[in-house]
Design an enzyme around this catalytic site. Sequence first.
Site, PDB file in Angstrom:
ATOM      1  N   ARG A  57       1.481  -1.119   7.286  1.00  0.00           N
ATOM      2  CA  ARG A  57       0.471  -0.187   7.798  1.00  0.00           C
ATOM      3  C   ARG A  57       0.704   1.221   7.241  1.00  0.00           C
ATOM      4  NH1 ARG A  57      -0.025   2.406  13.367  1.00  0.00           N
ATOM      5  NH2 ARG A  57      -2.219   3.007  13.512  1.00  0.00           N
ATOM      6  N   HIS A  61      -1.998   3.415   5.108  1.00  0.00           N
ATOM      7  CA  HIS A  61      -2.435   4.743   5.554  1.00  0.00           C
ATOM      8  C   HIS A  61      -2.083   5.819   4.533  1.00  0.00           C
ATOM      9  CE1 HIS A  61      -3.322   4.145  10.082  1.00  0.00           C
ATOM     10  NE2 HIS A  61      -3.553   3.026   9.413  1.00  0.00           N
ATOM     11  N   ASP A  62      -1.020   5.612   3.779  1.00  0.00           N
ATOM     12  CA  ASP A  62      -0.682   6.560   2.714  1.00  0.00           C
ATOM     13  C   ASP A  62      -1.724   6.507   1.598  1.00  0.00           C
ATOM     14  OD1 ASP A  62       0.914   8.405   1.230  1.00  0.00           O
ATOM     15  OD2 ASP A  62       1.738   6.735   0.074  1.00  0.00           O
ATOM     16  N   ASP A  69       0.748   8.432  -2.596  1.00  0.00           N
ATOM     17  CA  ASP A  69       1.590   9.539  -3.076  1.00  0.00           C
ATOM     18  C   ASP A  69       2.696   9.913  -2.094  1.00  0.00           C
ATOM     19  OD1 ASP A  69       0.104  10.715  -1.069  1.00  0.00           O
ATOM     20  OD2 ASP A  69      -0.458  12.484  -2.234  1.00  0.00           O
ATOM     21  N   SER A  71       2.482  10.979   0.831  1.00  0.00           N
ATOM     22  CA  SER A  71       2.172  12.131   1.691  1.00  0.00           C
ATOM     23  C   SER A  71       2.293  11.799   3.178  1.00  0.00           C
ATOM     24  CB  SER A  71       0.776  12.672   1.383  1.00  0.00           C
ATOM     25  OG  SER A  71      -0.211  11.670   1.492  1.00  0.00           O
ATOM     26  N   GLU A  83       0.165  14.531   7.892  1.00  0.00           N
ATOM     27  CA  GLU A  83      -0.566  13.283   8.143  1.00  0.00           C
ATOM     28  C   GLU A  83       0.080  12.438   9.234  1.00  0.00           C
ATOM     29  OE1 GLU A  83      -1.187  10.979   4.559  1.00  0.00           O
ATOM     30  OE2 GLU A  83      -1.632  12.795   3.419  1.00  0.00           O
ATOM     31  N   ASN A  89      -2.171   8.244  13.052  1.00  0.00           N
ATOM     32  CA  ASN A  89      -0.843   7.942  12.514  1.00  0.00           C
ATOM     33  C   ASN A  89       0.301   8.137  13.494  1.00  0.00           C
ATOM     34  OD1 ASN A  89      -1.869   7.227  10.037  1.00  0.00           O
ATOM     35  ND2 ASN A  89      -1.452   9.200   9.054  1.00  0.00           N
ATOM     36  N   PRO A 156     -10.229   4.452   7.796  1.00  0.00           N
ATOM     37  CA  PRO A 156     -11.186   3.585   8.494  1.00  0.00           C
ATOM     38  C   PRO A 156     -10.699   3.311   9.915  1.00  0.00           C
ATOM     39  CG  PRO A 156      -9.930   2.357   6.853  1.00  0.00           C
ATOM     40  CD  PRO A 156      -9.609   3.797   6.638  1.00  0.00           C
ATOM     41  N   HIS A 186      -3.855  -7.369   9.353  1.00  0.00           N
ATOM     42  CA  HIS A 186      -3.866  -7.340  10.818  1.00  0.00           C
ATOM     43  C   HIS A 186      -3.234  -8.581  11.429  1.00  0.00           C
ATOM     44  CE1 HIS A 186      -7.408  -4.236  11.045  1.00  0.00           C
ATOM     45  NE2 HIS A 186      -6.266  -3.710  10.626  1.00  0.00           N
ATOM     46  N   THR A 187      -2.786  -9.492  10.581  1.00  0.00           N
ATOM     47  CA  THR A 187      -2.049 -10.640  11.104  1.00  0.00           C
ATOM     48  C   THR A 187      -0.660 -10.224  11.599  1.00  0.00           C
ATOM     49  OG1 THR A 187      -1.405 -12.932  10.638  1.00  0.00           O
ATOM     50  CG2 THR A 187      -0.966 -11.318   8.910  1.00  0.00           C
ATOM     51  N   ASP A 239      -2.001 -10.908  16.751  1.00  0.00           N
ATOM     52  CA  ASP A 239      -2.324 -12.328  16.926  1.00  0.00           C
ATOM     53  C   ASP A 239      -1.077 -13.033  17.442  1.00  0.00           C
ATOM     54  OD1 ASP A 239      -0.717 -13.578  14.850  1.00  0.00           O
ATOM     55  OD2 ASP A 239      -2.244 -13.179  13.370  1.00  0.00           O
ATOM     56  N   ASP A 246       0.462 -14.727   7.893  1.00  0.00           N
ATOM     57  CA  ASP A 246      -0.237 -15.985   7.665  1.00  0.00           C
ATOM     58  C   ASP A 246      -1.740 -15.737   7.754  1.00  0.00           C
ATOM     59  OD1 ASP A 246      -0.798 -15.779  10.437  1.00  0.00           O
ATOM     60  OD2 ASP A 246       0.948 -17.006  10.951  1.00  0.00           O
TER      61      ASP A 246
END
Length: 314
Positions: A57, A61-62, A69, A71, A83, A89, A156, A186-187, A239, A246
Amino acid sequence: MASMFISLLIFSFFFFLGTPLSSNYYQNTCPNVESIIKKVVSDATRNDKTAPAGLLRMHFHDCFIRGCDGSVLLNSKGKNTAEKDGPPNVSLHAFYVIDKAKKAVESVCPSVVSCADILALAARDAVVLAGGPSWDVPKGRKDGRISKASDTSQLPAPTFNISQLQQSFSQRGLSLEDLAALSGGHTLGFSHCSSFNNRIHNFNSTLDIDPSLQPSFASSLRRFCTTKNNVNNAGVAMDPSSTSFDNTYYKLIFQHKVLFSSDNALLSTPKTKNLVSNFASSKDAFFKAFVKSMIKMSSFNGGQEIRKNCRFVN
């Protein structure tokens, strides 16, 4: 609107003129870098099963702000809020893994390997250790010197619909195929109630619960997240196999047992729905698509230096 346009111009500039990457970038200057980082990530994962989700994650997000980079690793300083302290975050974790990896790499190859590359490699290793695919990470990223909490509004959101998701990804050169494949991350991991409360409390003016949620699943979520403004930081696993990489996530989408509005949004277009179906029926197809999209996403870079400490600019 003007600030968004400027941000896109900056991103496009970095995308096309950023650091060229190669798989053998450190072949002569730090040949053992990958094994050093892998050991640190492996040691961390033995003690903390949530570390792989945190590293994956963090890398995502970076990359979504100014390209990959590093950041997201910078600390806030003075009047600048970085950030990592922006609203999306504050729940990021496993920064200590990158700190340890950087220290280990610096002891062998001082001022050679960027924090951005360390994070990209650590994210790959995290996926592998969780049972996912491996891939050859392109290397040679430079670390950025700018990190602003206000920029995290570009990430997003879990409440996004398919149009918002498509726009967010396309602005970064990523397709609907990339969206569907990268969502498979997201698994892994855990989500706080705040990210999906919109679906289980006051969904709209007439319904309390999102009707697209499977009823018993919605009821179980409400038991954990008792109010719309839940303040006890409660949450649930992404999950049932949340420490294993998976394709369970995709099966849950069709069962209407996923947490985020953005997860359910993948059923909103024929193209993404077909991709979800393909990934749900074939783990190999998901792994292949995920690797392709991760390489594509992680190749965006616009940094300027090799940080000696990942938390501070030189």
